[in-house]
Design a protein around this motif. Structure first.
Motif, mmCIF file in Angstrom:
data_model
loop_
_atom_site.group_PDB
_atom_site.id
_atom_site.type_symbol
_atom_site.label_atom_id
_atom_site.label_comp_id
_atom_site.label_asym_id
_atom_site.label_seq_id
_atom_site.Cartn_x
_atom_site.Cartn_y
_atom_site.Cartn_z
ATOM 1 N N GLU A 150 -5.532 -0.214 -10.891
ATOM 2 C CA GLU A 150 -3.785 -0.382 -11.000
ATOM 3 C C GLU A 150 -3.203 -0.489 -12.315
ATOM 4 O OE1 GLU A 150 -1.689 0.465 -8.262
ATOM 5 O OE2 GLU A 150 -3.718 0.934 -7.424
ATOM 6 N N GLU A 161 0.860 -1.320 0.068
ATOM 7 C CA GLU A 161 0.066 0.101 0.075
ATOM 8 C C GLU A 161 0.882 1.138 0.265
ATOM 9 O OE1 GLU A 161 -3.063 0.195 -0.349
ATOM 10 O OE2 GLU A 161 -3.797 -1.874 -0.455
ATOM 11 N N ARG A 179 1.878 2.201 -3.456
ATOM 12 C CA ARG A 179 0.949 2.846 -3.960
ATOM 13 C C ARG A 179 1.064 4.224 -3.771
ATOM 14 N NH1 ARG A 179 -4.537 0.447 -3.054
ATOM 15 N NH2 ARG A 179 -5.207 1.302 -5.018
ATOM 16 N N ARG A 206 -4.553 5.825 -12.003
ATOM 17 C CA ARG A 206 -5.713 5.058 -11.154
ATOM 18 C C ARG A 206 -7.252 5.568 -11.668
ATOM 19 N NH1 ARG A 206 -1.216 5.355 -7.315
ATOM 20 N NH2 ARG A 206 -0.364 3.525 -7.027
#
Lengths: 367, 367, 367, 367
Positions: free
Chosen positions: B177, B43, B46, B182
């Motif tokens: 993704e 995470e 990201r 996004r």
């Protein structure tokens, strides 16, 4: 759990639509503030049902009693309990709702969560619960005004597609109270009232947007990173019945601008104070008030209770239809104005005390 | 004060943009959950800078270390501390900001509130602070999935005027993704990327809207009247840097409908479950989840830091101009997606535990 | 859940005895306070193992690092994170404890509650957790001294039956630090040290009483009715490892007096200040400080870990015996002194900020 | 601020000795619990004045009204508000106290803190405030009993030097209520009553110790490190009027034992359960309940209000004398018993829900 709000000025509301009454306990109020039931009642009267032809005809005087925390007209610094008895409880209007869930209401979710609910009126989900908030907000307003001259003015900005033109710097409570829809744009107000009248006759309902401006808010209020001022305001507003959206300053429309168009440039005003030339930030930057007007908007959906027939289900899992018989508002906006103002006042007041706690101490001692 | 969030699953974040590092302490995590740094790192990656050409080129690996609370790969039930060291701290980029306030940033308000600030990067107001949130969110997601199969998928819904078409029921993390902006709508994503590229070359910035859907949320989460689920979600989202607006379900557009158009009618599905035919409520009614998809949207303003010259003032009260030199995002939206998901997960998980605390007890004992 | 303490000055500790380290996040500290790692380290060194022959020989430097919240030697008003790495972790000492529960330790209850535990050392129940408290306490002490000249002096009042004679008005930190048992009564200190030496050789342990006095505490701190100053002090002290009792002022012995013997009569001192002739109240009346010395005592049981063989059971439910091999204190009292002082400082500082928040506001505005 | 207690089962009390009334709002109560005003009234009657010749003769029926949160005899899961009106308010008894501070009372400290106070009776510092606690405690007791069969029995353990012999395993409410001093040791009770009678005639007062035992408490309650079960119990008890000390298990006397004498050895009982042979820990180890009886003691000072003349000062800073005229208890212990039980019940119930929140979730899902 979840009926308390605020860290230093904490309110705890209680009560259901039908039953012994509703009210609030306010803990952490500064001592020696002059306050009376009359001042609280003024705000409650702005919220109460039956005040005009465009709101619900339920008859409630909503007369408040201060049970504790005030002595000879001044706050003691101890918890202030305020009680309003329920009066016009026509439970029979709700017989059908003992078994049928009203669409877009809280009936089904309360039942799912608690396995029980008071099926008369909205129970705890009724807007009567906001009486405690409005009463507490009256006190918060007075603290804010006494300490810092803060002025809070809320009004109906939009009803459905009808949008008012309002000057944030000059709009007053008197402007707002000059008509029954609480829109300071008199021309638009007329149209709004006509529209609500029409919708009411159709047994339907409409929604809209309440805008509230807070002026003279001291710089420095708000506690990053989670208790940013706009975050606490958002929570406050989204905890009101029927609210579906919140925005501050430029809000959703701000996403259509570029940074160079959106940024608020700084200048030095005549008094040497740092100011911004525009106010797309809505008075808050980085979660902290910057001294400009705080401007927020709250979207309220059309009232869920309508006279038209709708498809629904019973508690026992049978499909059926329902046409509401209870008294209800064709549009919650006029009565939502004092609620929004109250929540704004409670957030600002809590943060004023919090600022005083952390930074007021250091102001005096650490260079 | 204000860096803690949650009542039963409580996170406390710490750290500034430049300095020893940033991180989080997570208190109240259920014991015996399997969790590893790898899952958290996924995470964080990201969210991290330098991940693509449309985000800031600042180089930070954002490598996390679990300091406490996990033993042999399982949570102990004790506080989980996670630390990420700062690396690529080019303080010299910020020399000008030691004296000049960046427009629409938190420089001036932090200075007004605290009388001091770390002028390198955004200090505490930097989006680096959200590292702690995203790390904690990774754990919250895993609890939600393990306990109730909850899926949370966030994505870029709009960049400026470009709006994606997304199916709430089917959109997946993989869809999101699949491109650097996004946005699961591949066609729209291309246009968005082109627009961001263009804006970046103009030394300007743009904003937009992140939407997030939570599927399989159990009925009954949310604690009226102040800790309604949408109220806590609103606070969570409005505490993120650069957010200007929040809406749930029909949101602001819902104010344009009548009640009969807006209400979500009920029906009984094949399994005997109470469902709604539409979902304008956004999965929450009366502050409590109803089992439908929870759908919210968050408006993010255009990045305040831009290369274009703007008027501003110095700390000493002189008017001047500023053109930012620091590395920055032309559009925060792609990196905001994991932040929004994390906050959604933290709110839902906290309320899952709260539900379990109050109602789980009674489920077993009171008929 | 339960690793945070304080309302306006809130600390959150983390870490286990063995693992990445221990530490604290301090939220709400007033800005612009000068603080350095040296000052914090001074207090940590008073707490650390291996400091003398009468404490545990475990070798830990307990070197602290300030991760965030301090810039150029001054607090930023943002969360202060402090980290201390674990070093001398001889896990092999604890192999036996992976399966056997140590009597009067937290092994069995952690296992019962969480279904998992870190069996090396005490895990989260280790006194190493108090490092975060002592570090935070160093900052709280400095705020209290800077804002109000508050002095906090703790010391060993009793070891088993050996009781020191101490003058509350004059005892100093230097007196306390003049010997390794931290008892300002030099004559009694010698006896105490001899007794601890003797007990240590017997592979046994002893307990005693720490007393702490706070001088120059402003009148008005404490928030009835639940957050009375003595109530928050009691919670603070009873949250320390091995504490079994708390008393303030006359305490348990006060129950042997009549009201006319016990009451503190008032008089007016030379400066016109209202004072009490005696101080059986211990500096707090009705939950609020009255300006007299605050005096409390905390009972610590004999260390649970002893070298003598004891009957116990295994995790699997088999009866067995255990003789501890881990390094441990024959008497926790000397190292408990800085812990008790730290908790006193944290409570007083939190209440100082709270007072400032509620009453500081009104001081300036309401007559 | 400071009138709320508990994290998941939160009570907020309000009200002063003289004024509209006193009461409590209870938030977070599990839904569907059967509860009636009769059950609450039973506990209030144990607390009320005028119940026997050894307590204050003030006449108050203390009749409670449930305002909200209960529907058709069952809790709704929403806030339960309970109100008790004040009746026998003889303000004239307190005329002298408008100007004179009663020694060892809260008059002077409230004045110092708030700059204002209700000088009739003790105002907020009156023991009438505990009505709200006792009412809430009645509900907490019922939850504990329904969920886990927990029994809480409090009693007078000591009056001055007179100490009762009580069996923790067998003492019952009936034993306690069998005499007016609430001491289950009938022989000792007679002596205590005689002593209180004697003291009353002398216009003086006495104190003592209340002990309370909680049986059948589930293992696992308590949240280290700050919300350890004994820490929250200590806070709860030290927030009661007139309490000066708190101890658990061996308490202060435990400091006279060695570790080998003090430790509670483990064994396996007939049902395979892990038990301790002794209970010097008082049912809590490492802050978490271990399934043994929880045993605590609370020291109450002699009543501050006495008829004998004492030296004091006026609000204006003049030295004077005062002999109390108000009705008062010669010994608070008999009426303190239900208060101590109530606080024990509230702490245990809050921690039961908290346990359920964090660990109940994992029990079902994480192996």
């Amino acid at each position: 759990m979840g009926s308390s709000f605020g860290r230093l000025l904490q309110i705890s509301t209680f009560g259901e639509s039908h039953g012994g009454g509703v009210g609030v306990v306010i803990d952490g109020c500064p001592p020696r503030l002059e306050i009376s039931e009359v001042e609280i009642q003024y705000e409650l009267d702005r919220r109460k049902p039956g005040q005009s032809r465009i709101v619900t005809p339920r008859k409630e005087n909503d007369t408040c009693e201060i049970i504790s925390g005030v002595f000879e007209g001044k706050t003691l610094g101890t918890p202030i309990a305020i009680l309003v008895r329920n009066q016009d409880a026509r439970s029979q209007d709700y017989n059908e709702m003992w078994s049928k869930f009203r669409p877009s209401h809280a009936d089904a979710t309360y039942e799912a969560k608690y396995g029980i609910r008071n099926p008369n009126g909205g129970g705890r989900a009724s807007a009567r619960e906001t009486i405690g908030r409005v009463a507490a907000g009256a006190i918060a307003k007075k603290i804010l005004q006494g300490v810092a001259g803060v002025e809070i003015v809320g009004y109906v900005k939009k009803i459905k597609h009808l949008e008012a033109v309002v000057n944030h710097d000059t709009v007053t409570l008197e402007d707002v109270e000059s008509n029954i829809v609480r829109c300071p744009d008199a021309h638009c107000a007329e149209k709004m009232i006509a529209l609500i009248d029409e919708i009411r006759k159709e047994q339907d309902s409409i929604g809209g947007i309440v805008e509230v401006v807070a002026r003279n808010v001291p710089k420095g209020l708000g506690e990053p990173v989670f208790d940013k001022l706009e975050a606490d305001l958002a929570k406050a507003m989204m905890s009101l019945p029927a609210s579906k959206g919140f925005e501050i300053g430029s809000g959703f429309d701000g996403t259509l601008l570029t940074g160079s168009e959106h940024n608020d440039e700084y200048y030095i005003d005549d008094t040497g104070n740092i100011r911004t030339t525009t106010n797309r930030s809505g008075g808050i930057q980085g979660g902290i008030s910057n001294g400009e007007n705080i401007i927020i908007r709250v979207a309220f959906k059309p009232t869920a209770t309508i006279g038209k027939e709708q498809r629904t289900v019973t508690k026992d899992g049978q499909e059926t239809v329902l046409a509401a018989k209870g008294r209800h508002d064709p549009c919650v906006l006029p009565r939502a104005v004092p609620m929004v103002e109250a929540m704004m006042a409670l957030v600002l007041c809590d943060h004023l005390l919090r600022y005083q706690g952390q930074c007021g101490t250091s102001d005096r001692f650490f260079p």
